[in-house]
Motif scaffolding. Sequence first.
Motif, PDB file in Angstrom:
ATOM      1  N   THR A  44       0.838  -1.195   0.000  1.00  7.82           N
ATOM      2  CA  THR A  44       0.000   0.000   0.000  1.00  7.82           C
ATOM      3  C   THR A  44       0.872   1.243   0.000  1.00  7.82           C
ATOM      4  O   THR A  44       2.026   1.210   0.444  1.00  7.82           O
ATOM      5  N   GLN A  45       0.330   2.308  -0.472  1.00  5.95           N
ATOM      6  CA  GLN A  45       1.048   3.577  -0.545  1.00  5.95           C
ATOM      7  C   GLN A  45       0.773   4.392   0.697  1.00  5.95           C
ATOM      8  O   GLN A  45      -0.374   4.586   1.082  1.00  5.95           O
ATOM      9  N   ILE A  46       1.830   4.848   1.341  1.00  6.86           N
ATOM     10  CA  ILE A  46       1.690   5.686   2.519  1.00  6.86           C
ATOM     11  C   ILE A  46       1.643   7.145   2.086  1.00  6.86           C
ATOM     12  O   ILE A  46       1.843   7.478   0.916  1.00  6.86           O
ATOM     13  N   LYS A  47       1.377   8.006   3.071  1.00 10.06           N
ATOM     14  CA  LYS A  47       1.241   9.425   2.777  1.00 10.06           C
ATOM     15  C   LYS A  47       2.567  10.010   2.292  1.00 10.06           C
ATOM     16  O   LYS A  47       3.631   9.709   2.820  1.00 10.06           O
ATOM     17  N   ASP A  48       2.491  10.886   1.264  1.00 12.40           N
ATOM     18  CA  ASP A  48       3.643  11.586   0.679  1.00 12.40           C
ATOM     19  C   ASP A  48       4.643  10.629   0.037  1.00 12.40           C
ATOM     20  O   ASP A  48       5.802  10.979  -0.161  1.00 12.40           O
ATOM     21  N   GLU A  49       4.240   9.391  -0.285  1.00  8.29           N
ATOM     22  CA  GLU A  49       5.148   8.452  -0.960  1.00  8.29           C
ATOM     23  C   GLU A  49       4.930   8.561  -2.463  1.00  8.29           C
ATOM     24  O   GLU A  49       3.784   8.552  -2.926  1.00  8.29           O
ATOM     25  N   PRO A  50       6.007   8.657  -3.269  1.00 10.60           N
ATOM     26  CA  PRO A  50       5.824   8.771  -4.724  1.00 10.60           C
ATOM     27  C   PRO A  50       5.246   7.486  -5.305  1.00 10.60           C
ATOM     28  O   PRO A  50       5.386   6.404  -4.751  1.00 10.60           O
ATOM     29  N   HIS A  51       4.591   7.613  -6.471  1.00  7.58           N
ATOM     30  CA  HIS A  51       3.997   6.454  -7.130  1.00  7.58           C
ATOM     31  C   HIS A  51       5.102   5.560  -7.677  1.00  7.58           C
ATOM     32  O   HIS A  51       6.119   6.032  -8.198  1.00  7.58           O
ATOM     33  N   GLU A  52       4.881   4.250  -7.625  1.00 11.02           N
ATOM     34  CA  GLU A  52       5.833   3.272  -8.130  1.00 11.02           C
ATOM     35  C   GLU A  52       5.187   2.521  -9.290  1.00 11.02           C
ATOM     36  O   GLU A  52       4.082   1.992  -9.183  1.00 11.02           O
ATOM     37  N   LEU A  53       5.879   2.437 -10.432  1.00 12.54           N
ATOM     38  CA  LEU A  53       5.350   1.763 -11.605  1.00 12.54           C
ATOM     39  C   LEU A  53       5.275   0.251 -11.476  1.00 12.54           C
ATOM     40  O   LEU A  53       4.525  -0.382 -12.203  1.00 12.54           O
ATOM     41  N   PRO A  54       6.065  -0.439 -10.607  1.00 17.54           N
ATOM     42  CA  PRO A  54       5.870  -1.893 -10.478  1.00 17.54           C
ATOM     43  C   PRO A  54       4.449  -2.292 -10.136  1.00 17.54           C
ATOM     44  O   PRO A  54       4.006  -3.379 -10.520  1.00 17.54           O
ATOM     45  N   SER A  55       3.689  -1.448  -9.408  1.00 17.97           N
ATOM     46  CA  SER A  55       2.303  -1.772  -9.117  1.00 17.97           C
ATOM     47  C   SER A  55       1.459  -1.805 -10.388  1.00 17.97           C
ATOM     48  O   SER A  55       0.505  -2.576 -10.495  1.00 17.97           O
ATOM     49  N   VAL A  56       1.815  -0.993 -11.404  1.00 21.67           N
ATOM     50  CA  VAL A  56       1.114  -1.021 -12.683  1.00 21.67           C
ATOM     51  C   VAL A  56       1.370  -2.341 -13.391  1.00 21.67           C
ATOM     52  O   VAL A  56       0.473  -2.940 -13.996  1.00 21.67           O
ATOM     53  N   GLU A  57       2.604  -2.833 -13.311  1.00 22.82           N
ATOM     54  CA  GLU A  57       2.941  -4.102 -13.934  1.00 22.82           C
ATOM     55  C   GLU A  57       2.192  -5.252 -13.286  1.00 22.82           C
ATOM     56  O   GLU A  57       1.733  -6.186 -13.968  1.00 22.82           O
ATOM     57  N   VAL A  58       2.048  -5.208 -11.961  1.00 22.47           N
ATOM     58  CA  VAL A  58       1.274  -6.232 -11.264  1.00 22.47           C
ATOM     59  C   VAL A  58      -0.180  -6.210 -11.715  1.00 22.47           C
ATOM     60  O   VAL A  58      -0.810  -7.257 -11.926  1.00 22.47           O
ATOM     61  N   PHE A  59      -0.731  -5.013 -11.894  1.00 25.28           N
ATOM     62  CA  PHE A  59      -2.112  -4.883 -12.372  1.00 25.28           C
ATOM     63  C   PHE A  59      -2.257  -5.446 -13.786  1.00 25.28           C
ATOM     64  O   PHE A  59      -3.227  -6.132 -14.104  1.00 25.28           O
ATOM     65  N   ARG A  60      -1.277  -5.169 -14.644  1.00 25.57           N
ATOM     66  CA  ARG A  60      -1.337  -5.646 -16.041  1.00 25.57           C
ATOM     67  C   ARG A  60      -1.277  -7.165 -16.096  1.00 25.57           C
ATOM     68  O   ARG A  60      -1.980  -7.797 -16.891  1.00 25.57           O
ATOM     69  N   GLN A  61      -0.442  -7.782 -15.255  1.00 24.89           N
ATOM     70  CA  GLN A  61      -0.324  -9.230 -15.259  1.00 24.89           C
ATOM     71  C   GLN A  61      -1.606  -9.912 -14.790  1.00 24.89           C
ATOM     72  O   GLN A  61      -1.841 -11.082 -15.100  1.00 24.89           O
ATOM     73  N   GLY A  62      -2.439  -9.205 -14.042  1.00 33.02           N
ATOM     74  CA  GLY A  62      -3.686  -9.791 -13.565  1.00 33.02           C
ATOM     75  C   GLY A  62      -4.827  -9.725 -14.553  1.00 33.02           C
ATOM     76  O   GLY A  62      -5.895 -10.291 -14.305  1.00 33.02           O
ATOM     77  N   LEU A  63      -4.643  -9.032 -15.691  1.00 29.15           N
ATOM     78  CA  LEU A  63      -5.694  -8.928 -16.696  1.00 29.15           C
ATOM     79  C   LEU A  63      -5.677 -10.138 -17.620  1.00 29.15           C
ATOM     80  O   LEU A  63      -4.653 -10.808 -17.796  1.00 29.15           O
ATOM     81  N   LEU A  64      -6.833 -10.424 -18.251  1.00 26.88           N
ATOM     82  CA  LEU A  64      -6.919 -11.506 -19.228  1.00 26.88           C
ATOM     83  C   LEU A  64      -6.210 -11.104 -20.525  1.00 26.88           C
ATOM     84  O   LEU A  64      -6.206  -9.917 -20.911  1.00 26.88           O
ATOM     85  N   PRO A  65      -5.620 -12.068 -21.242  1.00 26.07           N
ATOM     86  CA  PRO A  65      -4.865 -11.710 -22.468  1.00 26.07           C
ATOM     87  C   PRO A  65      -5.733 -11.075 -23.543  1.00 26.07           C
ATOM     88  O   PRO A  65      -5.239 -10.260 -24.333  1.00 26.07           O
ATOM     89  N   ASN A  66      -7.027 -11.474 -23.617  1.00 23.47           N
ATOM     90  CA  ASN A  66      -7.899 -10.913 -24.660  1.00 23.47           C
ATOM     91  C   ASN A  66      -8.574  -9.616 -24.238  1.00 23.47           C
ATOM     92  O   ASN A  66      -9.450  -9.111 -24.941  1.00 23.47           O
ATOM     93  N   ASN A  67      -8.198  -9.069 -23.104  1.00 23.74           N
ATOM     94  CA  ASN A  67      -8.779  -7.820 -22.626  1.00 23.74           C
ATOM     95  C   ASN A  67      -8.169  -6.642 -23.372  1.00 23.74           C
ATOM     96  O   ASN A  67      -6.959  -6.610 -23.626  1.00 23.74           O
ATOM     97  N   ASP A  68      -9.028  -5.673 -23.756  1.00 22.16           N
ATOM     98  CA  ASP A  68      -8.546  -4.514 -24.514  1.00 22.16           C
ATOM     99  C   ASP A  68      -7.551  -3.684 -23.705  1.00 22.16           C
ATOM    100  O   ASP A  68      -6.586  -3.145 -24.261  1.00 22.16           O
ATOM    101  N   LEU A  69      -7.777  -3.568 -22.395  1.00 22.80           N
ATOM    102  CA  LEU A  69      -6.853  -2.787 -21.563  1.00 22.80           C
ATOM    103  C   LEU A  69      -5.499  -3.476 -21.467  1.00 22.80           C
ATOM    104  O   LEU A  69      -4.455  -2.811 -21.443  1.00 22.80           O
ATOM    105  N   TYR A  70      -5.496  -4.820 -21.429  1.00 27.69           N
ATOM    106  CA  TYR A  70      -4.224  -5.550 -21.419  1.00 27.69           C
ATOM    107  C   TYR A  70      -3.432  -5.301 -22.703  1.00 27.69           C
ATOM    108  O   TYR A  70      -2.212  -5.089 -22.678  1.00 27.69           O
ATOM    109  N   VAL A  71      -4.150  -5.310 -23.824  1.00 29.45           N
ATOM    110  CA  VAL A  71      -3.480  -5.056 -25.106  1.00 29.45           C
ATOM    111  C   VAL A  71      -2.927  -3.643 -25.161  1.00 29.45           C
ATOM    112  O   VAL A  71      -1.805  -3.396 -25.622  1.00 29.45           O
ATOM    113  N   GLU A  72      -3.708  -2.682 -24.657  1.00 30.19           N
ATOM    114  CA  GLU A  72      -3.273  -1.282 -24.683  1.00 30.19           C
ATOM    115  C   GLU A  72      -2.038  -1.066 -23.812  1.00 30.19           C
ATOM    116  O   GLU A  72      -1.074  -0.403 -24.222  1.00 30.19           O
ATOM    117  N   LEU A  73      -2.032  -1.637 -22.588  1.00 29.23           N
ATOM    118  CA  LEU A  73      -0.890  -1.457 -21.690  1.00 29.23           C
ATOM    119  C   LEU A  73       0.343  -2.202 -22.169  1.00 29.23           C
ATOM    120  O   LEU A  73       1.474  -1.800 -21.864  1.00 29.23           O
TER     121      LEU A  73
END
Length: 473
Positions: free
Chosen positions: A121-150
């Motif tokens: 989780t992100q604490i107060k005043d902590e900068p955003h980390e892109l690894p969390s975006v990668e974790v989100f992308r890996q959880g999407l289905l391969p045929n999902n439009d958002l997965y293809v876009e990312l």
Amino acid sequence: MKEAAPESYADSPFIDEITRVDLPKKFVIPSIRTYDGTSDPQNHVAFYKQKMLVASIPSEFRQVCMCKGFGTTLTGPALQWFINLPNGSIKSFADLVNTFNQQFASKRELEKHSSDLYRVTQIKDEPHELPSVEVFRQGLLPNNDLYVELTKYPCHSFEDFQAKTLAYIRLVEDKSYKFGGSCNPKDYDKPNRKSGGRSNNYRSGPYTRLNQSEVNLMQEQQGLIKRLDNMGPVVRWPRKSDNPNPRKDHTKWCIPDVHYDGLVISMQIETTNVRMILVDGGSSVDLIMLDVLKAMKIKEDQITKNSSVLVGFSGETKRTLGEIYLPTYVEGLASYERFGVLDFLSSYNVILGRPWIHNIKVVPSTYHQCIKIPTYWGVATIKGEHKLAQECNTEVLKHSKAVRPELVSFLKNKSSCFAWPHFDLTGISADVITHKLNIDTSYKPVQQKRRKFASKRNTIINEEVDKLSLIWA
């Protein structure tokens, strides 16, 4: 303060085969950082072994040196634990390491797994980390439009990721509005796998429209209100079932909505698991009973004779015997607390006040009968022992009701021993109490002039003089 015994210099937790062996004259304990009980004990043991490995120690004296030198690397609560070990309880260095690791097991660093990334989780005043975006992308289905876009266009910032996901959400909502709850209406014309054909059951498709009277929540608010008004009594809450569910576990029901019980918990203090601990935010000190210290086998000479006065709500006072510092352990957090020691009968063994609450940043709730503690791995919850709190409250009421009749009966039976009016104070021996004026006899007495008072004040003065005359008559 209790004096030390003449043989106390020979106290040692090791057996005689280790204690009576003299260390080599040229042996010097390597310098090592001390351990205070707040870090991983296994790391400290490994570091200590490595330091002792490079020291020049004869093989026949190695275990003796390892055992005797280990205590010099401890401090704070860890050193207090080592000193309180029973004499002759440690037979070897392996026995010492096992006992040490077992005592401070709550401080051991847990192994990290890949699933822990989903609890970051992100604490107060902590900068955003892109690894969390990668974790989100890996959880999407391969045929999902958002997965293809990312995948085709990776995000370089968290704001870019938010913009893409927001655009995808708008696209899905627009398709859902046009095609009646389905992003692709052709997908729900396929036969159901279980039934083998298209079914009218709503479970055959997650977004299948049941009938034309369905309310579309994507409409404007005013249109939605008009639609609900036109439906009339159709819109209502479903009634409760008349048949009781036999699967309900009544033991897991919540506590009653209205109660006035205190928050009672159990926790480890020193090396003992202590029950009947009251968490009281109205107390400005932490208190522990003398009988509890005796049950924990803590000697009274460890109590610092620094007595203080406790003032109750109605002004009654109680003096403590002194102070003692004890380590407390709860949910992997260790804190060194200062307790005031009281010697009287109480329904609670320990009272934890604001010092303990503020030190580890506890959030207590007497209504919900639990406390929240921020830890290094998240927020931990400790549930209070509600039944035990009710028993303690009942015991307090019984004690107060039982003491009052006894006190009234005692005063009636011993009424002749008490001085009720002033003249009952006659005949007090000078050995008991005397009143003297600190006057220098070398000075000549001076008679004061008589003062004139009003008639009402003069009457009161005469009455007081008559009372004193009766006493000394």
